[in-house]
Design a protein around this motif. Structure first.
Motif, short mmCIF file in Angstrom:
data_model
loop_
_atom_site.label_atom_id
_atom_site.label_comp_id
_atom_site.label_asym_id
_atom_site.label_seq_id
_atom_site.Cartn_x
_atom_site.Cartn_y
_atom_site.Cartn_z
N TRP A 90 19.78 -11.52 9.11
CA TRP A 90 18.68 -10.76 8.50
C TRP A 90 19.05 -10.19 7.14
O TRP A 90 18.30 -9.41 6.56
CB TRP A 90 18.24 -9.62 9.43
CG TRP A 90 17.42 -10.07 10.60
CD1 TRP A 90 16.68 -11.22 10.71
CD2 TRP A 90 17.24 -9.37 11.83
NE1 TRP A 90 16.06 -11.26 11.94
CE2 TRP A 90 16.38 -10.14 12.64
CE3 TRP A 90 17.71 -8.16 12.32
CZ2 TRP A 90 15.98 -9.75 13.91
CZ3 TRP A 90 17.32 -7.77 13.60
CH2 TRP A 90 16.47 -8.55 14.37
N GLY A 91 20.22 -10.56 6.61
CA GLY A 91 20.58 -10.14 5.26
C GLY A 91 21.46 -8.90 5.19
O GLY A 91 21.63 -8.33 4.12
N HIS A 92 22.06 -8.50 6.29
CA HIS A 92 22.96 -7.35 6.33
C HIS A 92 24.32 -7.86 6.79
O HIS A 92 24.57 -7.96 7.99
CB HIS A 92 22.42 -6.26 7.25
CG HIS A 92 21.09 -5.75 6.81
ND1 HIS A 92 20.95 -4.82 5.80
CD2 HIS A 92 19.83 -6.08 7.19
CE1 HIS A 92 19.67 -4.58 5.61
NE2 HIS A 92 18.97 -5.33 6.43
N PRO A 93 25.21 -8.24 5.84
CA PRO A 93 26.44 -8.95 6.17
C PRO A 93 27.38 -8.17 7.09
O PRO A 93 27.32 -6.94 7.18
CB PRO A 93 27.10 -9.21 4.82
CG PRO A 93 26.40 -8.36 3.84
CD PRO A 93 25.08 -7.96 4.43
N HIS A 94 28.26 -8.93 7.75
CA HIS A 94 29.21 -8.37 8.71
C HIS A 94 29.99 -7.20 8.13
O HIS A 94 30.27 -6.23 8.84
CB HIS A 94 30.21 -9.44 9.16
CG HIS A 94 29.62 -10.46 10.08
ND1 HIS A 94 29.53 -10.27 11.43
CD2 HIS A 94 29.07 -11.67 9.82
CE1 HIS A 94 28.96 -11.34 11.98
NE2 HIS A 94 28.67 -12.19 11.03
N ARG A 139 28.74 -8.48 19.39
CA ARG A 139 28.94 -9.66 18.53
C ARG A 139 27.61 -10.29 18.13
O ARG A 139 27.43 -10.71 16.98
CB ARG A 139 29.82 -10.67 19.24
CG ARG A 139 31.25 -10.16 19.40
CD ARG A 139 32.14 -11.17 19.99
NE ARG A 139 32.39 -12.17 18.94
CZ ARG A 139 33.26 -13.14 19.08
NH1 ARG A 139 33.95 -13.27 20.19
NH2 ARG A 139 33.44 -14.01 18.11
N MET A 140 26.67 -10.36 19.06
CA MET A 140 25.36 -10.93 18.75
C MET A 140 24.59 -10.04 17.76
O MET A 140 23.85 -10.54 16.92
CB MET A 140 24.55 -11.15 20.02
CG MET A 140 25.14 -12.20 20.96
SD MET A 140 25.37 -13.82 20.18
CE MET A 140 23.69 -14.29 19.88
N THR A 141 24.80 -8.73 17.87
CA THR A 141 24.18 -7.81 16.91
C THR A 141 24.71 -8.09 15.51
O THR A 141 23.95 -8.16 14.54
CB THR A 141 24.46 -6.35 17.32
OG1 THR A 141 23.83 -6.12 18.58
CG2 THR A 141 23.94 -5.37 16.29
N GLY A 158 29.05 -5.07 5.86
CA GLY A 158 28.21 -4.02 5.29
C GLY A 158 28.08 -2.82 6.21
O GLY A 158 28.32 -2.89 7.42
N ASP A 159 27.71 -1.69 5.64
CA ASP A 159 27.57 -0.45 6.39
C ASP A 159 26.51 -0.54 7.48
O ASP A 159 26.70 -0.04 8.59
CB ASP A 159 27.24 0.72 5.46
CG ASP A 159 28.41 1.12 4.58
OD1 ASP A 159 29.56 0.78 4.93
OD2 ASP A 159 28.17 1.76 3.54
N ALA A 160 25.38 -1.16 7.18
CA ALA A 160 24.29 -1.25 8.16
C ALA A 160 24.74 -2.04 9.38
O ALA A 160 24.48 -1.64 10.52
CB ALA A 160 23.05 -1.88 7.53
N ASN A 161 25.42 -3.15 9.15
CA ASN A 161 25.89 -3.98 10.25
C ASN A 161 26.92 -3.22 11.08
O ASN A 161 26.87 -3.23 12.31
CB ASN A 161 26.48 -5.29 9.69
CG ASN A 161 26.61 -6.37 10.73
OD1 ASN A 161 27.13 -6.14 11.81
ND2 ASN A 161 26.18 -7.57 10.39
#
Length: 159
Positions: free
Chosen positions: A41-45, A32-34, A47-50
């Motif tokens: 940092w600009g990578h929304p929940h 959850r903290m990740t 999104g693929d990166a998140n």
């Protein structure tokens, strides 16, 4: 696992370091903290990166809690946002045993978590520490575009 990769890390653009209890609750909190930190940092929940980062953290934290647990000792999560668009994930536990088991038997009941990490990460490995070990993975982050106040925001396609 790629043990030939240099462990020299460039100066990060951002960092999060947490000590968490070596319990299933601590592992859930790490995930959850990740998600929250990547969103900041600009990578929304959504999104693929998140999503990828959450999966990798979930596997590494579950392993730290299940196999790396030493009674009375916490595990640590460290996220480093590196300048070349890479996220380095480090999960440290107190058990010094470095032998990691990757299970490829389709009939095995468990042990596929590191296969998932190997598929999702561009590289990963294990480093010794004074007490215990650190299992790390690096994933590529998709490009961000500046937000209204200069913060990074995930670029999205519109239809």
């Amino acid at each position: 696992m790629n043990s030939e990769i240099s462990t020299q890390i460039p100066t990060p653009l951002g960092e999060l370091t947490l000590r968490l209890s070596s319990t299933p609750r601590g592992a859930r909190l790490a995930r959850r903290m990740t998600a929250q930190q990547l969103d900041a940092w600009g990578h929304p929940h959504d999104g693929d990166a998140n999503d990828t980062a959450q999966h990798v953290v979930a596997e590494l934290a579950a392993n730290a809690v299940t196999h790396g647990r030493v009674p009375g000792r916490d595990f640590a999560l460290r996220l480093l946002l590196l300048p070349e668009g890479t996220l380095r994930i480090e999960v440290s536990d107190a058990r010094g045993e470095r032998k990691l088991r990757i299970v490829t038997d389709p009939d095995a009941e468990g042990g596929r978590g590191l296969v998932l990490v190997a598929v999702l990460a561009t590289t990963w490995g294990v480093d010794e520490r004074e007490v215990g070990k650190t299992v790390w993975a690096e994933i590529a982050l998709s490009p961000r575009r500046p937000g209204p106040r200069g913060e990074g925001v995930q670029a999205r396609a519109t239809t």
